[in-house]
Write a protein that holds these residues in place. Sequence first.
Motif, PDB file in Angstrom:
ATOM      1  N   LEU A  26       0.830  -1.213   0.000  1.00 35.30           N
ATOM      2  CA  LEU A  26       0.000   0.000   0.000  1.00 35.30           C
ATOM      3  C   LEU A  26       0.862   1.258   0.000  1.00 35.30           C
ATOM      4  CD1 LEU A  26      -2.793  -1.012   2.561  1.00 35.30           C
ATOM      5  CD2 LEU A  26      -3.004  -0.846   0.079  1.00 35.30           C
ATOM      6  N   ASN A  27       1.962   1.225   0.750  1.00 37.39           N
ATOM      7  CA  ASN A  27       2.868   2.385   0.777  1.00 37.39           C
ATOM      8  C   ASN A  27       3.510   2.628  -0.587  1.00 37.39           C
ATOM      9  OD1 ASN A  27       2.466   3.179   3.407  1.00 37.39           O
ATOM     10  ND2 ASN A  27       4.151   1.961   4.233  1.00 37.39           N
ATOM     11  N   LEU A  28       3.884   1.546  -1.259  1.00 34.88           N
ATOM     12  CA  LEU A  28       4.470   1.684  -2.605  1.00 34.88           C
ATOM     13  C   LEU A  28       3.467   2.278  -3.579  1.00 34.88           C
ATOM     14  CD1 LEU A  28       6.443  -1.693  -2.882  1.00 34.88           C
ATOM     15  CD2 LEU A  28       7.406   0.594  -2.608  1.00 34.88           C
ATOM     16  N   LEU A  29       2.204   1.914  -3.418  1.00 37.88           N
ATOM     17  CA  LEU A  29       1.150   2.485  -4.265  1.00 37.88           C
ATOM     18  C   LEU A  29       1.002   3.982  -4.015  1.00 37.88           C
ATOM     19  CD1 LEU A  29      -1.643  -0.266  -4.026  1.00 37.88           C
ATOM     20  CD2 LEU A  29      -0.203   0.260  -5.995  1.00 37.88           C
ATOM     21  N   LYS A  30       1.008   4.362  -2.744  1.00 39.54           N
ATOM     22  CA  LYS A  30       0.867   5.787  -2.394  1.00 39.54           C
ATOM     23  C   LYS A  30       2.028   6.619  -2.925  1.00 39.54           C
ATOM     24  CE  LYS A  30      -1.693   4.721   1.831  1.00 39.54           C
ATOM     25  NZ  LYS A  30      -1.635   4.652   3.321  1.00 39.54           N
ATOM     26  N   LEU A  31       3.219   6.008  -2.954  1.00 39.28           N
ATOM     27  CA  LEU A  31       4.412   6.718  -3.430  1.00 39.28           C
ATOM     28  C   LEU A  31       4.545   6.671  -4.954  1.00 39.28           C
ATOM     29  CD1 LEU A  31       6.937   5.400  -0.749  1.00 39.28           C
ATOM     30  CD2 LEU A  31       6.005   7.716  -0.895  1.00 39.28           C
ATOM     31  N   GLY A  32       3.615   5.982  -5.597  1.00 41.30           N
ATOM     32  CA  GLY A  32       3.668   5.889  -7.055  1.00 41.30           C
ATOM     33  C   GLY A  32       4.773   4.989  -7.564  1.00 41.30           C
ATOM     34  N   LYS A  33       5.235   4.052  -6.700  1.00 47.16           N
ATOM     35  CA  LYS A  33       6.339   3.168  -7.086  1.00 47.16           C
ATOM     36  C   LYS A  33       5.872   1.946  -7.882  1.00 47.16           C
ATOM     37  CE  LYS A  33       9.579   5.570  -5.054  1.00 47.16           C
ATOM     38  NZ  LYS A  33      10.307   5.096  -3.888  1.00 47.16           N
ATOM     39  N   ILE A  34       4.557   1.739  -7.950  1.00 47.46           N
ATOM     40  CA  ILE A  34       4.010   0.626  -8.737  1.00 47.46           C
ATOM     41  C   ILE A  34       3.228   1.213  -9.912  1.00 47.46           C
ATOM     42  CG2 ILE A  34       2.479  -1.382  -8.734  1.00 47.46           C
ATOM     43  CD1 ILE A  34       3.148  -1.793  -5.817  1.00 47.46           C
ATOM     44  N   GLU A  35       3.571   0.773 -11.082  1.00 50.72           N
ATOM     45  CA  GLU A  35       3.039   1.350 -12.310  1.00 50.72           C
ATOM     46  C   GLU A  35       1.530   1.139 -12.447  1.00 50.72           C
ATOM     47  OE1 GLU A  35       3.721   0.271 -16.950  1.00 50.72           O
ATOM     48  OE2 GLU A  35       5.542   0.578 -15.757  1.00 50.72           O
ATOM     49  N   THR A  36       0.827   2.208 -12.903  1.00 52.64           N
ATOM     50  CA  THR A  36      -0.608   2.113 -13.168  1.00 52.64           C
ATOM     51  C   THR A  36      -0.873   1.017 -14.206  1.00 52.64           C
ATOM     52  OG1 THR A  36      -0.926   4.464 -12.694  1.00 52.64           O
ATOM     53  CG2 THR A  36      -2.633   3.373 -14.003  1.00 52.64           C
ATOM     54  N   GLY A  37      -1.915   0.230 -13.962  1.00 50.81           N
ATOM     55  CA  GLY A  37      -2.236  -0.854 -14.879  1.00 50.81           C
ATOM     56  C   GLY A  37      -1.626  -2.185 -14.476  1.00 50.81           C
ATOM     57  N   THR A  38      -0.791  -2.168 -13.450  1.00 49.57           N
ATOM     58  CA  THR A  38      -0.201  -3.416 -12.961  1.00 49.57           C
ATOM     59  C   THR A  38      -1.298  -4.341 -12.439  1.00 49.57           C
ATOM     60  OG1 THR A  38       1.892  -2.360 -12.374  1.00 49.57           O
ATOM     61  CG2 THR A  38       1.366  -4.412 -11.246  1.00 49.57           C
ATOM     62  N   ILE A  39      -1.142  -5.627 -12.664  1.00 48.03           N
ATOM     63  CA  ILE A  39      -2.116  -6.617 -12.198  1.00 48.03           C
ATOM     64  C   ILE A  39      -1.618  -7.236 -10.888  1.00 48.03           C
ATOM     65  CG2 ILE A  39      -3.330  -8.763 -12.739  1.00 48.03           C
ATOM     66  CD1 ILE A  39      -2.793  -8.163 -15.700  1.00 48.03           C
ATOM     67  N   LEU A  40      -2.454  -7.187  -9.879  1.00 46.04           N
ATOM     68  CA  LEU A  40      -2.157  -7.836  -8.599  1.00 46.04           C
ATOM     69  C   LEU A  40      -2.920  -9.159  -8.557  1.00 46.04           C
ATOM     70  CD1 LEU A  40      -1.071  -7.942  -5.678  1.00 46.04           C
ATOM     71  CD2 LEU A  40      -3.088  -6.632  -4.982  1.00 46.04           C
ATOM     72  N   VAL A  41      -2.197 -10.270  -8.552  1.00 47.87           N
ATOM     73  CA  VAL A  41      -2.814 -11.596  -8.574  1.00 47.87           C
ATOM     74  C   VAL A  41      -2.936 -12.138  -7.153  1.00 47.87           C
ATOM     75  CG1 VAL A  41      -2.658 -13.953  -9.464  1.00 47.87           C
ATOM     76  CG2 VAL A  41      -1.853 -12.041 -10.865  1.00 47.87           C
ATOM     77  N   VAL A  42      -4.153 -12.552  -6.777  1.00 48.85           N
ATOM     78  CA  VAL A  42      -4.397 -13.165  -5.467  1.00 48.85           C
ATOM     79  C   VAL A  42      -5.283 -14.390  -5.664  1.00 48.85           C
ATOM     80  CG1 VAL A  42      -4.165 -11.039  -4.131  1.00 48.85           C
ATOM     81  CG2 VAL A  42      -6.400 -11.676  -5.048  1.00 48.85           C
ATOM     82  N   GLU A  43      -5.159 -15.339  -4.762  1.00 48.49           N
ATOM     83  CA  GLU A  43      -5.996 -16.538  -4.867  1.00 48.49           C
ATOM     84  C   GLU A  43      -7.471 -16.175  -4.776  1.00 48.49           C
ATOM     85  OE1 GLU A  43      -6.100 -20.970  -2.899  1.00 48.49           O
ATOM     86  OE2 GLU A  43      -5.965 -19.256  -1.541  1.00 48.49           O
ATOM     87  N   ASN A  44      -7.788 -15.311  -3.798  1.00 50.59           N
ATOM     88  CA  ASN A  44      -9.159 -14.873  -3.576  1.00 50.59           C
ATOM     89  C   ASN A  44      -9.105 -13.543  -2.842  1.00 50.59           C
ATOM     90  OD1 ASN A  44     -11.945 -14.816  -2.151  1.00 50.59           O
ATOM     91  ND2 ASN A  44     -12.133 -16.518  -3.580  1.00 50.59           N
ATOM     92  N   LEU A  45     -10.205 -12.808  -2.866  1.00 52.66           N
ATOM     93  CA  LEU A  45     -10.212 -11.512  -2.180  1.00 52.66           C
ATOM     94  C   LEU A  45      -9.955 -11.651  -0.687  1.00 52.66           C
ATOM     95  CD1 LEU A  45     -13.213  -9.647  -3.889  1.00 52.66           C
ATOM     96  CD2 LEU A  45     -10.766  -9.267  -4.250  1.00 52.66           C
ATOM     97  N   ASP A  46     -10.295 -12.826  -0.117  1.00 52.96           N
ATOM     98  CA  ASP A  46     -10.086 -12.976   1.327  1.00 52.96           C
ATOM     99  C   ASP A  46      -8.620 -13.054   1.709  1.00 52.96           C
ATOM    100  OD1 ASP A  46      -9.371 -15.519   0.557  1.00 52.96           O
ATOM    101  OD2 ASP A  46     -10.964 -16.547   1.657  1.00 52.96           O
ATOM    102  N   ARG A  47      -7.720 -13.203   0.719  1.00 56.16           N
ATOM    103  CA  ARG A  47      -6.292 -13.144   1.015  1.00 56.16           C
ATOM    104  C   ARG A  47      -5.891 -11.716   1.347  1.00 56.16           C
ATOM    105  NH1 ARG A  47      -5.296 -17.891   2.785  1.00 56.16           N
ATOM    106  NH2 ARG A  47      -6.336 -19.410   1.464  1.00 56.16           N
ATOM    107  N   ILE A  48      -6.565 -10.761   0.743  1.00 59.44           N
ATOM    108  CA  ILE A  48      -6.295  -9.349   1.028  1.00 59.44           C
ATOM    109  C   ILE A  48      -6.870  -8.963   2.381  1.00 59.44           C
ATOM    110  CG2 ILE A  48      -6.768  -6.969   0.290  1.00 59.44           C
ATOM    111  CD1 ILE A  48      -6.713  -7.961  -2.596  1.00 59.44           C
ATOM    112  N   SER A  49      -8.105  -9.401   2.644  1.00 55.26           N
ATOM    113  CA  SER A  49      -8.740  -9.040   3.912  1.00 55.26           C
ATOM    114  C   SER A  49      -9.866 -10.004   4.251  1.00 55.26           C
ATOM    115  CB  SER A  49      -9.300  -7.617   3.843  1.00 55.26           C
ATOM    116  OG  SER A  49      -9.990  -7.301   5.031  1.00 55.26           O
TER     117      SER A  49
END
Length: 337
Positions: free
Chosen positions: A74-97
Amino acid sequence: MTKSTTKKTQKVISYLRFSTDRQFDGDSYRRQTQLTEDWCRKNGYELLEKFEDTGVSGFHGLNTKEGGDFHRLLNLLKLGKIETGTILVVENLDRISRQKPLSSISIIEEVLSHGIEIQTLFPEVRYTKEYTQLEVLQMVFSLIGSNSESEKKSNRLKEVWKNKRDQIQNNQPVKLSRIPSWLEQNPKTLKIQKVKWKCETVKKIFQLFSKGQGYQTILIYLNSNNIKPISGKKWGLSYIKKIITSPSVIGYTHLYNLVIDEKTGKKTRVKTTDEPVKLYPPIVTKRLFEKCQSRLSKTTTPGRVGFVNLFPTTIIKCGRCGGKLNIFKNDSGPRSR
């Protein structure tokens, strides 16, 4: 779901999480890793970076707190260190929260608002910041199910530990996950038994301490006599102190509840009662234990008192002959020559 038109130029990162360390040795880590790698291979993507929270609760949101790898994401996103359009792959949404749906949606919305696309593998769904109302409903239902499941597990675990505490207080045999290193529990009868050579070592430590030996002297004795450590690979001063101060050597222990702060995620063990309960076979007599505790209460560790040579004699030289300065102390105070 919204389909991307820039597939070949998009970058892919992944996130995996599971709640307990046992799942690392089980199938959870391997499964999430394998699914992500298979999806990237099938769709022609290269996985650039992995974010992992192993043994971290999503139910209490610990992965989003300081120290969590998702917090770093999340901090890298706020700092703009991860490029727009990048795909974040997760098994399921419950892995995030696995928090309550509104809290979970807020976290997911924060990721999507930075132009990151979330790709779930079960089911295979792509979420973007241009999500539709139907997608929101699907997200909500998924998160409600995950939160309900976690809440059931949490309540079930609390009930299990409550029953264990009740059994212990009623002197009934209970399977314990942790016991002192000098004891072992029979897996069939659940009887707690002494490990003879370890118990003999514990007794020796108490005998030495009761006769005026300090932690350092006891440490030297154990090492010089090649006495095998009863826990870990080598003896340490802190473990010797832990043994001497532990009421478990006379058979007693405290029972605890684990309390988790909902805001910070901090875990705190809180005693269920002020009085300890008898749970283990005693290793030393109560009289010897109390004698050692009495000595501890009278022992202080003052700082160094008296003359201290702050400079090595290789630096300090005689002003007349240039020779090495020797410093010694007698009753009249420090002198040099």
